[in-house]
Scaffold this motif. Structure first.
Motif, PDB file in Angstrom:
ATOM      1  N   VAL A 222       0.848  -1.207   0.000  1.00 44.00           N
ATOM      2  CA  VAL A 222       0.000   0.000   0.000  1.00 44.00           C
ATOM      3  C   VAL A 222       0.880   1.252   0.000  1.00 44.00           C
ATOM      4  O   VAL A 222       0.689   2.160  -0.825  1.00 44.00           O
ATOM      5  CB  VAL A 222      -0.939   0.006   1.236  1.00 44.00           C
ATOM      6  N   ALA A 223       1.874   1.296   0.892  1.00 42.90           N
ATOM      7  CA  ALA A 223       2.724   2.493   1.008  1.00 42.90           C
ATOM      8  C   ALA A 223       3.419   2.792  -0.321  1.00 42.90           C
ATOM      9  O   ALA A 223       3.510   3.948  -0.750  1.00 42.90           O
ATOM     10  CB  ALA A 223       3.755   2.301   2.112  1.00 42.90           C
ATOM     11  N   GLN A 224       3.895   1.738  -0.983  1.00 41.41           N
ATOM     12  CA  GLN A 224       4.603   1.913  -2.242  1.00 41.41           C
ATOM     13  C   GLN A 224       3.654   2.416  -3.336  1.00 41.41           C
ATOM     14  O   GLN A 224       3.987   3.319  -4.091  1.00 41.41           O
ATOM     15  CB  GLN A 224       5.242   0.573  -2.636  1.00 41.41           C
ATOM     16  N   LEU A 225       2.446   1.849  -3.386  1.00 41.10           N
ATOM     17  CA  LEU A 225       1.468   2.284  -4.396  1.00 41.10           C
ATOM     18  C   LEU A 225       1.025   3.722  -4.133  1.00 41.10           C
ATOM     19  O   LEU A 225       0.825   4.501  -5.063  1.00 41.10           O
ATOM     20  CB  LEU A 225       0.250   1.348  -4.402  1.00 41.10           C
ATOM     21  N   VAL A 226       0.875   4.066  -2.853  1.00 39.91           N
ATOM     22  CA  VAL A 226       0.486   5.430  -2.490  1.00 39.91           C
ATOM     23  C   VAL A 226       1.537   6.415  -3.005  1.00 39.91           C
ATOM     24  O   VAL A 226       1.218   7.454  -3.587  1.00 39.91           O
ATOM     25  CB  VAL A 226       0.319   5.556  -0.953  1.00 39.91           C
ATOM     26  N   LYS A 227       2.803   6.042  -2.820  1.00 38.52           N
ATOM     27  CA  LYS A 227       3.901   6.897  -3.275  1.00 38.52           C
ATOM     28  C   LYS A 227       3.849   7.091  -4.791  1.00 38.52           C
ATOM     29  O   LYS A 227       4.008   8.200  -5.287  1.00 38.52           O
ATOM     30  CB  LYS A 227       5.219   6.227  -2.865  1.00 38.52           C
ATOM     31  N   LEU A 228       3.589   5.995  -5.520  1.00 38.26           N
ATOM     32  CA  LEU A 228       3.530   6.094  -6.981  1.00 38.26           C
ATOM     33  C   LEU A 228       2.361   6.953  -7.448  1.00 38.26           C
ATOM     34  O   LEU A 228       2.348   7.452  -8.560  1.00 38.26           O
ATOM     35  CB  LEU A 228       3.437   4.697  -7.614  1.00 38.26           C
ATOM     36  N   ASN A 229       1.356   7.120  -6.577  1.00 40.60           N
ATOM     37  CA  ASN A 229       0.214   7.982  -6.884  1.00 40.60           C
ATOM     38  C   ASN A 229       0.455   9.418  -6.429  1.00 40.60           C
ATOM     39  O   ASN A 229      -0.445  10.255  -6.527  1.00 40.60           O
ATOM     40  CB  ASN A 229      -1.048   7.455  -6.200  1.00 40.60           C
ATOM     41  N   HIS A 230       1.638   9.699  -5.898  1.00 39.00           N
ATOM     42  CA  HIS A 230       1.958  11.000  -5.297  1.00 39.00           C
ATOM     43  C   HIS A 230       0.950  11.386  -4.228  1.00 39.00           C
ATOM     44  O   HIS A 230       0.604  12.557  -4.072  1.00 39.00           O
ATOM     45  CB  HIS A 230       2.046  12.096  -6.365  1.00 39.00           C
ATOM     46  N   ALA A 231       0.434  10.395  -3.532  1.00 33.76           N
ATOM     47  CA  ALA A 231      -0.508  10.642  -2.443  1.00 33.76           C
ATOM     48  C   ALA A 231       0.210  10.353  -1.116  1.00 33.76           C
ATOM     49  O   ALA A 231       1.401  10.039  -1.105  1.00 33.76           O
ATOM     50  CB  ALA A 231      -1.724   9.748  -2.606  1.00 33.76           C
ATOM     51  N   THR A 232      -0.502  10.514  -0.007  1.00 37.91           N
ATOM     52  CA  THR A 232       0.088  10.161   1.292  1.00 37.91           C
ATOM     53  C   THR A 232      -0.897   9.283   2.059  1.00 37.91           C
ATOM     54  O   THR A 232      -2.097   9.297   1.783  1.00 37.91           O
ATOM     55  CB  THR A 232       0.382  11.403   2.164  1.00 37.91           C
ATOM     56  N   ILE A 233      -0.359   8.528   3.027  1.00 37.51           N
ATOM     57  CA  ILE A 233      -1.241   7.707   3.856  1.00 37.51           C
ATOM     58  C   ILE A 233      -0.762   7.741   5.298  1.00 37.51           C
ATOM     59  O   ILE A 233       0.433   7.831   5.565  1.00 37.51           O
ATOM     60  CB  ILE A 233      -1.317   6.250   3.333  1.00 37.51           C
ATOM     61  N   LYS A 234      -1.726   7.728   6.214  1.00 36.63           N
ATOM     62  CA  LYS A 234      -1.365   7.614   7.630  1.00 36.63           C
ATOM     63  C   LYS A 234      -2.473   6.873   8.347  1.00 36.63           C
ATOM     64  O   LYS A 234      -3.583   6.727   7.815  1.00 36.63           O
ATOM     65  CB  LYS A 234      -1.163   9.003   8.247  1.00 36.63           C
ATOM     66  N   VAL A 235      -2.163   6.402   9.556  1.00 39.26           N
ATOM     67  CA  VAL A 235      -3.197   5.752  10.354  1.00 39.26           C
ATOM     68  C   VAL A 235      -3.430   6.587  11.605  1.00 39.26           C
ATOM     69  O   VAL A 235      -2.484   7.067  12.220  1.00 39.26           O
ATOM     70  CB  VAL A 235      -2.817   4.294  10.694  1.00 39.26           C
ATOM     71  N   VAL A 236      -4.684   6.813  11.932  1.00 37.32           N
ATOM     72  CA  VAL A 236      -5.034   7.542  13.163  1.00 37.32           C
ATOM     73  C   VAL A 236      -6.104   6.738  13.894  1.00 37.32           C
ATOM     74  O   VAL A 236      -6.644   5.765  13.362  1.00 37.32           O
ATOM     75  CB  VAL A 236      -5.558   8.975  12.858  1.00 37.32           C
ATOM     76  N   ASP A 237      -6.397   7.158  15.140  1.00 43.90           N
ATOM     77  CA  ASP A 237      -7.425   6.445  15.898  1.00 43.90           C
ATOM     78  C   ASP A 237      -8.804   6.775  15.356  1.00 43.90           C
ATOM     79  O   ASP A 237      -9.055   7.880  14.904  1.00 43.90           O
ATOM     80  CB  ASP A 237      -7.367   6.856  17.376  1.00 43.90           C
ATOM     81  N   ASN A 238      -9.668   5.793  15.395  1.00 43.39           N
ATOM     82  CA  ASN A 238     -11.051   6.023  15.007  1.00 43.39           C
ATOM     83  C   ASN A 238     -11.878   6.262  16.276  1.00 43.39           C
ATOM     84  O   ASN A 238     -11.491   5.840  17.356  1.00 43.39           O
ATOM     85  CB  ASN A 238     -11.564   4.794  14.243  1.00 43.39           C
ATOM     86  N   GLN A 239     -12.988   6.925  16.165  1.00 46.73           N
ATOM     87  CA  GLN A 239     -13.894   7.114  17.306  1.00 46.73           C
ATOM     88  C   GLN A 239     -15.143   6.273  17.104  1.00 46.73           C
ATOM     89  O   GLN A 239     -15.647   6.244  15.996  1.00 46.73           O
ATOM     90  CB  GLN A 239     -14.301   8.591  17.431  1.00 46.73           C
ATOM     91  N   PRO A 240     -15.666   5.579  18.092  1.00 39.44           N
ATOM     92  CA  PRO A 240     -15.180   5.477  19.470  1.00 39.44           C
ATOM     93  C   PRO A 240     -14.050   4.470  19.625  1.00 39.44           C
ATOM     94  O   PRO A 240     -13.404   4.442  20.676  1.00 39.44           O
ATOM     95  CB  PRO A 240     -16.430   4.986  20.211  1.00 39.44           C
ATOM     96  N   GLN A 241     -13.775   3.661  18.610  1.00 40.50           N
ATOM     97  CA  GLN A 241     -12.682   2.698  18.728  1.00 40.50           C
ATOM     98  C   GLN A 241     -12.252   2.242  17.347  1.00 40.50           C
ATOM     99  O   GLN A 241     -12.925   2.534  16.352  1.00 40.50           O
ATOM    100  CB  GLN A 241     -13.132   1.472  19.527  1.00 40.50           C
ATOM    101  N   GLY A 242     -11.116   1.534  17.295  1.00 38.93           N
ATOM    102  CA  GLY A 242     -10.655   1.014  16.019  1.00 38.93           C
ATOM    103  C   GLY A 242      -9.675   1.957  15.336  1.00 38.93           C
ATOM    104  O   GLY A 242      -9.166   2.895  15.957  1.00 38.93           O
ATOM    105  N   SER A 243      -9.428   1.686  14.047  1.00 43.25           N
ATOM    106  CA  SER A 243      -8.448   2.514  13.367  1.00 43.25           C
ATOM    107  C   SER A 243      -9.037   3.137  12.123  1.00 43.25           C
ATOM    108  O   SER A 243     -10.098   2.757  11.630  1.00 43.25           O
ATOM    109  CB  SER A 243      -7.211   1.685  13.016  1.00 43.25           C
ATOM    110  N   GLN A 244      -8.289   4.106  11.627  1.00 37.55           N
ATOM    111  CA  GLN A 244      -8.739   4.916  10.532  1.00 37.55           C
ATOM    112  C   GLN A 244      -7.532   5.152   9.624  1.00 37.55           C
ATOM    113  O   GLN A 244      -6.543   5.740  10.053  1.00 37.55           O
ATOM    114  CB  GLN A 244      -9.211   6.236  11.161  1.00 37.55           C
ATOM    115  N   PHE A 245      -7.588   4.654   8.403  1.00 37.70           N
ATOM    116  CA  PHE A 245      -6.487   4.877   7.459  1.00 37.70           C
ATOM    117  C   PHE A 245      -6.885   6.017   6.534  1.00 37.70           C
ATOM    118  O   PHE A 245      -7.932   5.971   5.896  1.00 37.70           O
ATOM    119  CB  PHE A 245      -6.175   3.603   6.685  1.00 37.70           C
TER     120      PHE A 245
END
Ligand code: ADP
Length: 259
Positions: A222-245
């Motif tokens: 995913v990180a490599q494909l994101v780079k080839l798209n000139h985009a960015t990716i990060k993960v943060v906390d989701n509310q009320p729980q879980g993750s959010q990409f």
């Protein structure tokens, strides 16, 4: 390459040159270390299923005639482990293609990429998947690879959250950016792991993810494909729980027209 250039004490052009040279050398060395580590990890990951398969083949050879009832279980085991190997080899090939590759970029609608991917994922995952937010966002990138990215993120959301907890894919825009958020109500990612999960073979809990069937390469791809798209990716906390990409494109066009 190990030796670095001695840097003269007096600040001068030579000092600057020596410093840049040494930085470059450090980067090359770091790259070489990572490369070696990657190969060693890949070999290790393949060795485990191979050993298991060989063990069961031996077992069938030695005891199969006398105790044919052991055969179906061993065959199932061999099937599972070879599927694992196949997944791993496919991931390695995808990663090496992405490492070498460039993608053809064009304007496309993120909403369409989301809808197509979600439709496919709904057939695969137990969790309900809801799509919210904007219904169009034209960006410059590669639609097919964005679908690949979304598939990996939604698959992970499915793998790391309970079966009855919905997954949400949200499309948001500002003047210049478009953002896709893949949100789940599962385990979440601890702060200490957030920067590492995009590294090759990094798994938060390897025993557990091995059981779930992960290779530890999904997010690296995913990180490599994101780079080839000139985009960015990060993960943060989701509310009320879980993750959010969060996948961000920075050159969204106004009203779908090129800017
Ligand atoms: P894997 O094939 O092991 O899932 P990935 O590269 O896709 O490998 O993910 C790396 C690690 O990041 C996983 O082992 C898991 O611990 C963590 N991870 C990925 N997605 C999620 C998620 N949606 N929720 C919680 N943890 C996640």
């Amino acid at each position: 390459i190990k030796a670095a250039l001695p840097v003269p004490n007096q600040p001068s052009e030579v000092t600057e040159l020596a410093n840049s040279f040494n930085d470059l050398l450090a980067a090359i060395n770091e790259h070489a270390v990572q490369e070696r580590e990657f190969i060693s990890n890949a070999a290790h990951e393949l060795r485990t299923p191979i050993a298991a398969i060989r063990g069961h083949v031996r077992l069938i050879e030695r005891r199969g005639t006398e105790h044919p009832e052991i055969i179906p279980k061993s065959v199932q085991f061999i099937d599972e482990e070879s599927t694992r190997m196949q997944k791993l080899v496919n991931s390695l090939l995808t990663l090496s293609r992405a490492d070498r590759g460039t993608l053809t970029l064009a304007y496309f609608d993120l909403a369409e990429a989301i809808n197509e991917t979600v439709e496919e994922e709904r057939a695969v995952l137990q969790q309900p998947i809801q799509v919210v937010g904007e219904d169009a966002a034209i960006v410059f990138g590669n639609a097919e690879s964005v679908q690949q990215i979304l598939t990996a993120l939604i698959d992970n959301a499915g793998k790391y959250s309970p079966e009855d907890h919905p997954i949400t894919v949200a499309l948001g825009t500002t003047d210049r950016t478009a953002e896709i958020r893949v949100q789940d109500l599962g385990l979440g990612v601890a702060d200490a792991d957030k920067t590492h999960i995009f590294e090759r073979f990094y798994r938060v809990d390897s025993a557990r993810t091995r059981q779930i069937g992960g290779t530890g390469l999904g997010l690296a791809i995913v990180a490599q494909l994101v780079k080839l798209n000139h985009a960015t990716i990060k993960v943060v906390d989701n509310q009320p729980q879980g993750s959010q990409f969060v996948l961000t494109f920075r050159d969204k066009t106004a009203n779908g027209k090129s800017s």
